[in-house]
Design a protein around this motif. Structure first.
Motif, PDB file in Angstrom:
ATOM      1  N   ALA A  97     -42.926 119.270 -27.710  1.00 30.74           N
ATOM      2  CA  ALA A  97     -43.221 120.160 -26.280  1.00 30.74           C
ATOM      3  C   ALA A  97     -44.041 119.310 -25.500  1.00 30.74           C
ATOM      4  O   ALA A  97     -45.225 118.889 -25.874  1.00 30.74           O
ATOM      5  CB  ALA A  97     -43.472 121.417 -26.601  1.00 30.74           C
ATOM      6  N   VAL A  98     -43.877 119.404 -24.003  1.00 31.63           N
ATOM      7  CA  VAL A  98     -44.633 118.779 -22.993  1.00 31.63           C
ATOM      8  C   VAL A  98     -45.904 119.508 -23.172  1.00 31.63           C
ATOM      9  O   VAL A  98     -47.040 118.867 -23.187  1.00 31.63           O
ATOM     10  CB  VAL A  98     -44.026 119.056 -21.661  1.00 31.63           C
ATOM     11  N   ASP A 105     -56.362 114.136 -22.019  1.00 28.39           N
ATOM     12  CA  ASP A 105     -56.376 113.682 -23.570  1.00 28.39           C
ATOM     13  C   ASP A 105     -56.132 112.324 -24.061  1.00 28.39           C
ATOM     14  O   ASP A 105     -55.326 111.733 -23.402  1.00 28.39           O
ATOM     15  CB  ASP A 105     -55.566 114.849 -24.393  1.00 28.39           C
ATOM     16  N   PRO A 106     -56.750 112.016 -24.999  1.00 23.39           N
ATOM     17  CA  PRO A 106     -56.571 110.780 -25.528  1.00 23.39           C
ATOM     18  C   PRO A 106     -55.114 110.654 -26.051  1.00 23.39           C
ATOM     19  O   PRO A 106     -54.377 111.707 -26.295  1.00 23.39           O
ATOM     20  CB  PRO A 106     -57.644 110.580 -26.563  1.00 23.39           C
ATOM     21  N   PRO A 107     -54.560 109.452 -26.344  1.00 23.91           N
ATOM     22  CA  PRO A 107     -53.004 109.565 -26.762  1.00 23.91           C
ATOM     23  C   PRO A 107     -52.998 110.380 -28.459  1.00 23.91           C
ATOM     24  O   PRO A 107     -53.881 110.236 -29.261  1.00 23.91           O
ATOM     25  CB  PRO A 107     -52.838 107.991 -27.192  1.00 23.91           C
ATOM     26  N   LYS A 108     -51.999 110.988 -28.422  1.00 18.86           N
ATOM     27  CA  LYS A 108     -51.864 111.685 -29.724  1.00 18.86           C
ATOM     28  C   LYS A 108     -50.753 111.047 -30.671  1.00 18.86           C
ATOM     29  O   LYS A 108     -49.704 110.735 -30.212  1.00 18.86           O
ATOM     30  CB  LYS A 108     -51.336 113.047 -29.339  1.00 18.86           C
ATOM     31  N   LEU A 124     -50.240 111.311 -18.720  1.00 16.64           N
ATOM     32  CA  LEU A 124     -50.873 110.504 -17.415  1.00 16.64           C
ATOM     33  C   LEU A 124     -50.975 111.255 -16.328  1.00 16.64           C
ATOM     34  O   LEU A 124     -51.709 110.759 -15.404  1.00 16.64           O
ATOM     35  CB  LEU A 124     -50.031 109.063 -17.383  1.00 16.64           C
ATOM     36  N   GLY A 125     -50.359 112.579 -16.508  1.00 16.09           N
ATOM     37  CA  GLY A 125     -50.556 113.541 -15.283  1.00 16.09           C
ATOM     38  C   GLY A 125     -49.555 113.221 -14.154  1.00 16.09           C
ATOM     39  O   GLY A 125     -48.584 112.257 -14.314  1.00 16.09           O
ATOM     40  N   ASP A 126     -49.273 114.368 -13.390  1.00 12.96           N
ATOM     41  CA  ASP A 126     -48.145 113.986 -12.495  1.00 12.96           C
ATOM     42  C   ASP A 126     -46.884 114.008 -13.161  1.00 12.96           C
ATOM     43  O   ASP A 126     -45.886 113.354 -12.730  1.00 12.96           O
ATOM     44  CB  ASP A 126     -48.287 113.136 -11.305  1.00 12.96           C
ATOM     45  N   GLY A 127     -46.517 114.723 -14.221  1.00 13.67           N
ATOM     46  CA  GLY A 127     -45.232 114.553 -14.907  1.00 13.67           C
ATOM     47  C   GLY A 127     -45.086 113.083 -15.643  1.00 13.67           C
ATOM     48  O   GLY A 127     -43.782 113.077 -16.001  1.00 13.67           O
TER      49      GLY A 127
END
Length: 191
Positions: A97-98, A105-108, A124-127
């Motif tokens: 889920a988005v 946040d750091p990469p998951k 990265l933000g902005d979708g």
């Protein structure tokens, strides 16, 4: 023990004490034994030093407590390096889920599909999202984020990648493979 006499180069007799009832120990015998013992000791010392420096130069996961090696199947190979997983045609593979991925946040680390292919996903933000293959380009071990190193770290040979997947140190020869993503019905999927 009795002393035995040996003649050397026609000189006067030299007496050497016998080491045992079966033979005489001459200076050359003692020297040979010392050389063998010394050589064996030197080999062991060099091996110990080499093993110590190997740990210093190539620590296995040193400082990467949050990045334990994970058992997995071997990634598909493409041109000698692990291929980006999830590329086969067919149904879209969901990364999650988005709402699981917060901007900043750091990469998951997430796994996808029946084969549990690992990806590092970052909002990265902005979708916009980034999904990197978590297979190290060196030997295919699973890479994960290390807050201590502020980098993506491979626990096998301590290869490091920047947040965007570029190889920055260690043995990995190439950057991590990036896969395109899209949002469908609130889910982040591989495009």
């Amino acid at each position: 023990m009795p002393e035995e006499t040996n003649q050397h180069h026609g000189a006067t007799p030299v007496n050497y004490p016998a080491d045992s009832s079966t033979g005489v120990s001459t200076p050359s015998d003692r020297l040979r034994r010392q050389m063998i013992k010394g050589g064996a000791g030197t080999v062991l010392a060099v091996a110990a030093v080499w093993a110590g420096w190997t740990k210093v130069l190539f620590p296995e996961g040193a400082g990467a407590e949050s990045v334990p090696p994970q058992p997995r199947s071997t990634p598909p190979m493409q041109g000698g390096t692990p291929a980006a997983p999830g590329s086969p045609a067919g149904a879209a593979q969901t990364l999650g889920a988005v709402t699981l991925f917060n901007a900043g946040d750091p990469p998951k680390l997430v796994t996808v599909g029946e084969e549990k292919q690992p990806y590092l996903v970052e909002n990265l933000g902005d979708g916009k999202f980034r999904a990197l293959s978590a297979f190290c380009t060196h030997k295919g071990c699973t890479v994960d984020w290390s807050a201590k190193d502020n980098a993506l770290v491979c626990p096998c040979h301590y290869g490091k990648f920047s947040r965007d997947g570029k190889n920055i140190s260690g043995p990995p020869p190439t950057p991590l493979a990036e896969s395109p993503t899209r949002v469908e019905n609130g889910e982040l999927v591989l495009a």
